[in-house]
Design a protein around this motif. Structure first.
Motif, PDB file in Angstrom:
ATOM      1  N   PRO A 170       0.837  -1.205   0.000  1.00 55.07           N
ATOM      2  CA  PRO A 170       0.000   0.000   0.000  1.00 55.07           C
ATOM      3  C   PRO A 170       0.871   1.254   0.000  1.00 55.07           C
ATOM      4  CG  PRO A 170      -0.822  -1.600   1.595  1.00 55.07           C
ATOM      5  CD  PRO A 170       0.537  -2.086   1.146  1.00 55.07           C
ATOM      6  N   LEU A 171       0.617   2.147  -0.940  1.00 52.78           N
ATOM      7  CA  LEU A 171       1.425   3.358  -1.077  1.00 52.78           C
ATOM      8  C   LEU A 171       0.692   4.607  -0.643  1.00 52.78           C
ATOM      9  CD1 LEU A 171       3.128   2.746  -4.555  1.00 52.78           C
ATOM     10  CD2 LEU A 171       3.877   2.024  -2.268  1.00 52.78           C
ATOM     11  N   LYS A 172      -0.617   4.539  -0.541  1.00 53.86           N
ATOM     12  CA  LYS A 172      -1.395   5.713  -0.141  1.00 53.86           C
ATOM     13  C   LYS A 172      -2.664   5.257   0.551  1.00 53.86           C
ATOM     14  CE  LYS A 172      -2.910  10.175  -2.066  1.00 53.86           C
ATOM     15  NZ  LYS A 172      -4.345  10.197  -1.715  1.00 53.86           N
ATOM     16  N   PHE A 173      -2.990   5.912   1.673  1.00 54.10           N
ATOM     17  CA  PHE A 173      -4.149   5.563   2.497  1.00 54.10           C
ATOM     18  C   PHE A 173      -4.955   6.826   2.742  1.00 54.10           C
ATOM     19  CE2 PHE A 173      -6.319   5.351   6.524  1.00 54.10           C
ATOM     20  CZ  PHE A 173      -6.784   4.051   6.651  1.00 54.10           C
ATOM     21  N   THR A 174      -6.238   6.799   2.393  1.00 54.71           N
ATOM     22  CA  THR A 174      -7.091   7.974   2.575  1.00 54.71           C
ATOM     23  C   THR A 174      -8.380   7.577   3.271  1.00 54.71           C
ATOM     24  OG1 THR A 174      -6.234   8.940   0.521  1.00 54.71           O
ATOM     25  CG2 THR A 174      -8.229   9.905   1.422  1.00 54.71           C
ATOM     26  N   LEU A 175      -8.675   8.227   4.386  1.00 49.67           N
ATOM     27  CA  LEU A 175      -9.926   7.998   5.101  1.00 49.67           C
ATOM     28  C   LEU A 175     -10.766   9.265   5.023  1.00 49.67           C
ATOM     29  CD1 LEU A 175     -10.390   6.343   8.597  1.00 49.67           C
ATOM     30  CD2 LEU A 175     -11.681   8.372   7.935  1.00 49.67           C
ATOM     31  N   THR A 176     -11.926   9.163   4.406  1.00 49.80           N
ATOM     32  CA  THR A 176     -12.835  10.304   4.320  1.00 49.80           C
ATOM     33  C   THR A 176     -14.020  10.073   5.247  1.00 49.80           C
ATOM     34  OG1 THR A 176     -13.897   9.296   2.390  1.00 49.80           O
ATOM     35  CG2 THR A 176     -12.189  10.932   1.965  1.00 49.80           C
ATOM     36  N   PRO A 177     -14.518  11.126   5.901  1.00 48.45           N
ATOM     37  CA  PRO A 177     -15.602  10.967   6.860  1.00 48.45           C
ATOM     38  C   PRO A 177     -16.959  10.888   6.175  1.00 48.45           C
ATOM     39  CG  PRO A 177     -14.950  13.260   6.757  1.00 48.45           C
ATOM     40  CD  PRO A 177     -14.015  12.518   5.846  1.00 48.45           C
ATOM     41  N   SER A 178     -17.926  10.302   6.851  1.00 44.90           N
ATOM     42  CA  SER A 178     -19.278  10.208   6.305  1.00 44.90           C
ATOM     43  C   SER A 178     -19.930  11.585   6.186  1.00 44.90           C
ATOM     44  CB  SER A 178     -20.141   9.302   7.195  1.00 44.90           C
ATOM     45  OG  SER A 178     -20.169   9.785   8.536  1.00 44.90           O
ATOM     46  N   SER A 179     -19.418  12.558   6.927  1.00 39.67           N
ATOM     47  CA  SER A 179     -19.956  13.917   6.876  1.00 39.67           C
ATOM     48  C   SER A 179     -19.491  14.678   5.647  1.00 39.67           C
ATOM     49  CB  SER A 179     -19.555  14.693   8.135  1.00 39.67           C
ATOM     50  OG  SER A 179     -18.138  14.748   8.252  1.00 39.67           O
ATOM     51  N   GLY A 180     -18.529  14.110   4.880  1.00 43.14           N
ATOM     52  CA  GLY A 180     -18.027  14.757   3.673  1.00 43.14           C
ATOM     53  C   GLY A 180     -16.879  15.705   3.966  1.00 43.14           C
ATOM     54  N   GLY A 181     -16.424  16.374   2.927  1.00 45.30           N
ATOM     55  CA  GLY A 181     -15.323  17.319   3.079  1.00 45.30           C
ATOM     56  C   GLY A 181     -13.969  16.664   2.919  1.00 45.30           C
ATOM     57  N   ALA A 182     -12.942  17.356   3.396  1.00 42.28           N
ATOM     58  CA  ALA A 182     -11.568  16.883   3.244  1.00 42.28           C
ATOM     59  C   ALA A 182     -11.339  15.596   4.011  1.00 42.28           C
ATOM     60  CB  ALA A 182     -10.598  17.963   3.746  1.00 42.28           C
ATOM     61  N   ALA A 183     -10.319  14.862   3.607  1.00 45.76           N
ATOM     62  CA  ALA A 183      -9.977  13.605   4.276  1.00 45.76           C
ATOM     63  C   ALA A 183      -9.574  13.868   5.720  1.00 45.76           C
ATOM     64  CB  ALA A 183      -8.839  12.911   3.536  1.00 45.76           C
ATOM     65  N   VAL A 184      -9.943  12.954   6.598  1.00 45.72           N
ATOM     66  CA  VAL A 184      -9.477  12.991   7.983  1.00 45.72           C
ATOM     67  C   VAL A 184      -8.056  12.438   8.035  1.00 45.72           C
ATOM     68  CG1 VAL A 184      -9.827  12.079  10.304  1.00 45.72           C
ATOM     69  CG2 VAL A 184     -11.795  12.773   8.929  1.00 45.72           C
ATOM     70  N   ILE A 185      -7.835  11.333   7.342  1.00 41.51           N
ATOM     71  CA  ILE A 185      -6.530  10.682   7.289  1.00 41.51           C
ATOM     72  C   ILE A 185      -6.194  10.442   5.821  1.00 41.51           C
ATOM     73  CG2 ILE A 185      -5.225   8.610   7.878  1.00 41.51           C
ATOM     74  CD1 ILE A 185      -7.019   8.258  10.285  1.00 41.51           C
ATOM     75  N   ASP A 186      -5.016  10.865   5.419  1.00 41.23           N
ATOM     76  CA  ASP A 186      -4.615  10.699   4.019  1.00 41.23           C
ATOM     77  C   ASP A 186      -3.094  10.645   3.980  1.00 41.23           C
ATOM     78  OD1 ASP A 186      -4.686  10.547   1.316  1.00 41.23           O
ATOM     79  OD2 ASP A 186      -5.168  12.642   0.970  1.00 41.23           O
ATOM     80  N   ALA A 187      -2.520   9.443   4.007  1.00 45.17           N
ATOM     81  CA  ALA A 187      -1.069   9.283   4.142  1.00 45.17           C
ATOM     82  C   ALA A 187      -0.505   8.518   2.962  1.00 45.17           C
ATOM     83  CB  ALA A 187      -0.746   8.536   5.438  1.00 45.17           C
ATOM     84  N   GLY A 188       0.569   9.006   2.367  1.00 44.39           N
ATOM     85  CA  GLY A 188       1.126   8.283   1.236  1.00 44.39           C
ATOM     86  C   GLY A 188       2.500   8.758   0.808  1.00 44.39           C
ATOM     87  N   PHE A 189       3.142   7.927  -0.014  1.00 41.37           N
ATOM     88  CA  PHE A 189       4.456   8.243  -0.555  1.00 41.37           C
ATOM     89  C   PHE A 189       4.335   9.255  -1.688  1.00 41.37           C
ATOM     90  CE2 PHE A 189       5.260   4.147   1.400  1.00 41.37           C
ATOM     91  CZ  PHE A 189       6.551   4.289   1.903  1.00 41.37           C
ATOM     92  N   THR A 190       5.270  10.200  -1.724  1.00 41.57           N
ATOM     93  CA  THR A 190       5.424  11.084  -2.871  1.00 41.57           C
ATOM     94  C   THR A 190       6.663  10.713  -3.665  1.00 41.57           C
ATOM     95  OG1 THR A 190       6.618  12.695  -1.513  1.00 41.57           O
ATOM     96  CG2 THR A 190       4.233  13.001  -1.761  1.00 41.57           C
ATOM     97  N   GLN A 191       7.622  10.054  -3.022  1.00 43.66           N
ATOM     98  CA  GLN A 191       8.804   9.501  -3.683  1.00 43.66           C
ATOM     99  C   GLN A 191       9.076   8.130  -3.069  1.00 43.66           C
ATOM    100  OE1 GLN A 191      11.835  12.460  -2.918  1.00 43.66           O
ATOM    101  NE2 GLN A 191      11.402  13.539  -4.828  1.00 43.66           N
ATOM    102  N   LEU A 192       9.515   7.180  -3.906  1.00 49.01           N
ATOM    103  CA  LEU A 192       9.716   5.825  -3.401  1.00 49.01           C
ATOM    104  C   LEU A 192      10.756   5.092  -4.240  1.00 49.01           C
ATOM    105  CD1 LEU A 192       8.845   3.402  -1.596  1.00 49.01           C
ATOM    106  CD2 LEU A 192       7.124   2.883  -3.342  1.00 49.01           C
ATOM    107  N   SER A 193      11.655   4.385  -3.550  1.00 50.27           N
ATOM    108  CA  SER A 193      12.626   3.505  -4.205  1.00 50.27           C
ATOM    109  C   SER A 193      12.665   2.199  -3.433  1.00 50.27           C
ATOM    110  CB  SER A 193      14.022   4.138  -4.213  1.00 50.27           C
ATOM    111  OG  SER A 193      14.991   3.190  -4.635  1.00 50.27           O
ATOM    112  N   TYR A 194      12.722   1.077  -4.182  1.00 48.70           N
ATOM    113  CA  TYR A 194      12.834  -0.228  -3.552  1.00 48.70           C
ATOM    114  C   TYR A 194      14.285  -0.700  -3.469  1.00 48.70           C
ATOM    115  CZ  TYR A 194       7.745  -0.777  -3.885  1.00 48.70           C
ATOM    116  OH  TYR A 194       6.393  -0.625  -3.749  1.00 48.70           O
ATOM    117  N   ALA A 195      15.224   0.184  -3.786  1.00 50.37           N
ATOM    118  CA  ALA A 195      16.639  -0.169  -3.693  1.00 50.37           C
ATOM    119  C   ALA A 195      17.059  -0.284  -2.225  1.00 50.37           C
ATOM    120  CB  ALA A 195      17.491   0.885  -4.390  1.00 50.37           C
ATOM    121  N   LYS A 196      18.091  -1.081  -1.966  1.00 52.78           N
ATOM    122  CA  LYS A 196      18.602  -1.272  -0.605  1.00 52.78           C
ATOM    123  C   LYS A 196      19.242   0.028  -0.113  1.00 52.78           C
ATOM    124  CE  LYS A 196      22.106  -3.976   1.933  1.00 52.78           C
ATOM    125  NZ  LYS A 196      21.235  -4.652   2.920  1.00 52.78           N
TER     126      LYS A 196
END
Length: 413
Positions: free
Chosen positions: A247-273
């Motif tokens: 999982p690279l991005k997680f977004t939780l939006t409330p039932s009341s609508g509007g902006a996400a309460v929780i929204d976490a994710g990578f903007t840059q990523l490398s799988y190199a050691k």
């Protein structure tokens, strides 16, 4: 784009989803280097390439299994995190409630500003940029970038270090073999997804709805929704790497609508050691070093009792029963509509007029007065977690609406 998966609630599919969810919950990717059990974290959305990737169709069950089977051991990258719980502006009250802004940063008092258990609570509000790196179970690093300062947590073998450059303080503790994977904070998109998958049952809709580019990777969008209307959770959207299952991005939006309460994710990523030196740490000259007292260290049970941090409702109740002021805790309801209730054995929260001053105004700004068969009380609200405290000292708390709390209190009476 039409959903890849359907919302079929047959018994067979429900059983398959639960089986996949259990496998995913058991699997721990060694990137658990950031977070707070509470996990109340959000992300500024990662910049996406134009156009959605064209990927082979996949069912929700297959995607859950892909997450469970993911075996990413090495990575490095940047994560952006934001949280919008809808709390009122604390104003001048903020420093008094947190022990004093400048004082706590300078390490005054018994604690250390470099202690991860206190420092990383800052992730529970606002927007933050993090650098993360991992190399197997024994090596992880997180750096919280601040204005002209940096805070880092480094896990290397049996050593766990926290370093606050602003105060030049260091916190050190030892990680036991039996506690590996639990000593570092957990709130990457992978960790948050594991917690969300634990809620997948007959009360949950799970579908695959399109694709997206995240941090230069092609991803599927897994969407998890409560079927009932009583939860404050609207939906959870997880962007899953189509190749690795991470999982690279997680977004939780409330039932009341509007902006996400929780929204976490990578903007840059490398799988190199990552370079081995990434996880090296020596306290800087002149730094104040605080060693954790093993006799006072928590055993972790209470961490798993926090909202979003427990494996089951029984874990939630077990953890809180051992804490002062939580006598007779009970969890009522199931799934997303679960409500924890307990009796403080004392009086309810006084009104703002009774308290007076700035703190009285603060209490009034948080709560709504309610009444019913149970008597009278106050509902304290965020966009995710709400709590009803009755005037006779009973507490009802959960990721449910105000009406759900009042109904539970009336039925409890």
């Amino acid at each position: 784009m039409a959903p890849y998966g359907s919302d079929d609630s047959t018994t067979t599919e429900a059983d398959d989803l639960r089986a996949g969810r259990r496998k995913a919950a058991r699997y721990v990717v060694p990137v658990a280097v950031v977070g707070v059990a509470a996990a109340t974290i959000g992300l500024v959305p990662a910049l996406a390439d134009s156009g959605d990737p064209d990927l082979p169709k996949i069912s929700a069950q297959e995607l859950i299994e892909k997450i469970a089977q993911s075996d990413v051991q090495q990575l490095s990258g940047t994560v952006k995190i934001s949280t919008d719980l809808g709390l009122p502006d604390f104003g001048g009250l903020g420093s008094s409630l947190t022990g004093g802004g400048g004082g706590s940063r300078s390490g005054s008092g018994d604690g250390s500003s470099a202690d991860p258990s206190s420092k990383l609570t800052e992730l529970a509000t606002g927007t933050h940029t993090l650098r993360v790196a991992a190399d197997g179970d024994d090596k992880q690093k997180l750096s919280l970038l601040e204005d002209a300062a940096e805070y880092s947590v480094i896990h290397n073998g049996k050593d766990l270090w926290g370093y606050d450059s602003a105060s030049n303080e260091v916190f050190h503790s030892t990680v036991g073999d039996s506690a590996k994977g639990e000593e570092t904070p957990d709130a990457t998109p992978k960790d948050l997804t594991d917690e969300a998958l634990k809620a997948v049952d007959d009360t949950t809709s799970v579908t695959v709805e399109g694709t997206a580019h995240v941090a230069g990777r092609d991803t599927y969008r897994l969407v998890i929704k409560p079927k009932d209307s009583g939860s404050t959770v609207g939906q959870i959207t997880v962007a899953v790497d189509s190749k690795t299952g991470l999982p690279l991005k997680f977004t939780l939006t409330p039932s009341s609508g509007g902006a996400a309460v929780i929204d976490a994710g990578f903007t840059q990523l490398s799988y190199a050691k990552p370079a081995a030196s990434t996880f090296d740490f020596t306290p800087p000259k002149g730094a104040k070093v605080t060693e954790e007292d093993a006799s006072e260290a928590q055993d972790g049970d209470f961490e798993h009792a926090l909202p979003g941090g427990g494996k089951t409702d029984e874990d939630f109740a077990k953890g809180l029963e051992g804490a002062d002021g939580f006598e007779g805790l009970n969890v009522i309801g199931e799934g997303w509509d679960s409500i924890a209730t307990f009796d403080t054995g004392g009086q309810g929260i006084p009104s703002g007029s009774e308290v007076g001053g700035d703190f009285g105004g603060f209490l009034d700004s948080l709560g709504d007065k309610v009444s019913g068969k149970f008597g009278e009380g106050t509902v304290f609200k965020t966009r995710l977690i709400n709590a009803l405290i009755t005037d006779d000292g009973k507490v009802y708390v959960g990721a449910v609406t105000k009406d759900a709390l009042v109904k539970a209190a009336n039925e409890g009476k």
